[in-house]
Design an enzyme around this catalytic site. Structure first.
Site: not given
Length: 352
Positions: A21-22, A24, A56, A98, A180, A228, A322
């Protein structure tokens, strides 16, 4: 379907249904990825995932969340991504980017420096949004995008998608979640416009639909485009899962191949009932009602749980965040626990 069954999307064949998963990392300089990103993303490819998606990655300098965000708005960034994407592909994984614009949540501190809006002595930059409403008390008041500004955002995504192809990426995910910019346009809580970019569902979804069209025009037809979404704002009067189903139908018609289903992020004090697999029902509803492939994300932490999501038809892939920070080799552990044999890098075969 099962967790280790390959997935074919257009010309891309994922070796399994496990996706990074993206996440940051807030560790870039001037948008340039570096050795941290090579090791962080590359180790998950070595670990056996089917697809690695970058954090991102901003389509413009003003679209960054923070000074530490990666970007893809110039050629130097394309060159910096190329060895990273090449290594990931060399390990048998595919690699996606992404594409993102933070909107009113831009110009923020790194999380370990507070995560709030940048102060005057921290080199802040002007932020933009569908409406001149700050994310929270004390945040920068964004400028309301005018028609020219909106067209510039669309063009930034278009150019970024072209650069992504040059950088060696094989999949584009458009970030329209987590509060966002594109999510800000979707939600009635942040979009108070009365022109063609606001109002009803048709108006509020227009920017995302135009971004998808722009990306699809330049992105290879043989490669997938994902989006997403935050399925719900978890707040009365906000974006919800019924709207997400309707939007997903629109996205499918525009050539989107999968909806990556998350939630929240658009309002600061939403009460989110987080728990293992708490977002999976949203992915399942969108998959069955909109007839589009979905990804499930959110506290998916063990092999049996991940496999059940796929076997029960709730989603087509699981995106781990995670858990892959805790264990970059989760796919190898999961395969062992599920009785599946997968290939190890030749350098590691002595351990199998």
């Amino acid at each position: 379907m099962s967790l280790f069954e390959p997935l074919q999307q257009r010309g891309l064949r994922l070796r399994n249904r496990i996706v990074v998963s993206p996440m940051c990392e807030y560790s870039a300089t001037d948008g340039l990825p570096n050795h941290w990103h090579l090791v962080h993303l590359g180790s998950r490819a070595v670990g056996g995932v089917g697809l690695v998606i970058t954090e991102a990655t901003a389509v413009s300098a003003e679209g960054r969340i923070s000074h530490g965000d990666t970007g893809i708005w110039n050629d130097a960034q394309v060159a910096a991504w190329q060895p990273i994407t090449a290594f990931i592909r060399s390990q048998g994984a595919h690699v996606g980017v992404q594409l993102a614009h933070a909107g009113r949540k831009a110009s923020a501190q790194l999380p370990w420096q507070g995560g709030g809006p940048l102060g005057k002595d921290e080199s802040p930059w002007p932020t933009v949004a569908p409406s001149a409403r700050p994310f929270d008390e004390g945040w920068h008041v964004p400028a309301e995008l005018d028609e020219a500004g909106i067209e510039a955002v669309i063009e930034a995504f278009r150019i970024a998608a072209g650069r992504a192809a040059a950088a060696g990426f094989e999949l584009v995910e458009i970030h329209a979640a987590h509060g966002y910019l594109l999510h800000q346009f979707l939600s009635p809580l942040s979009n108070h416009r009365t022109d063609r970019w606001g109002g009803d569902l048709e108006g509020r979804t227009r920017l995302l639909r135009e971004v998808v069209r722009a990306v699809r025009e330049v992105w290879p037809e043989t490669l997938p485009v994902w989006v997403r979404l935050s399925a719900t704002d978890w707040t009365d009067g906000g974006w919800d899962d019924t709207m997400s189903v309707e939007l997903s139908r629109m996205l499918k018609a525009l050539g989107v191949d999968l909806v990556d289903v998350s939630s929240g992020g658009n309002v600061p004090h939403a009460k989110i009932p987080a728990g293992p697999g708490y977002q999976v029902p949203f992915a399942s509803r969108i998959r069955h009602e909109a007839g589009i492939a979905t990804g499930a994300v959110g506290m998916i932490i063990d092999s049996a749980q991940a496999d059940a999501v796929i076997r029960e038809g709730a989603a087509d892939v699981v995106l781990l965040a995670r858990e892959l920070l805790r264990d970059p080799y989760f796919p190898r552990r999961a395969a062992s626990e599920l009785g599946v044999t997968i290939q190890a890098p030749v350098q590691y075969k002595r351990a199998w």
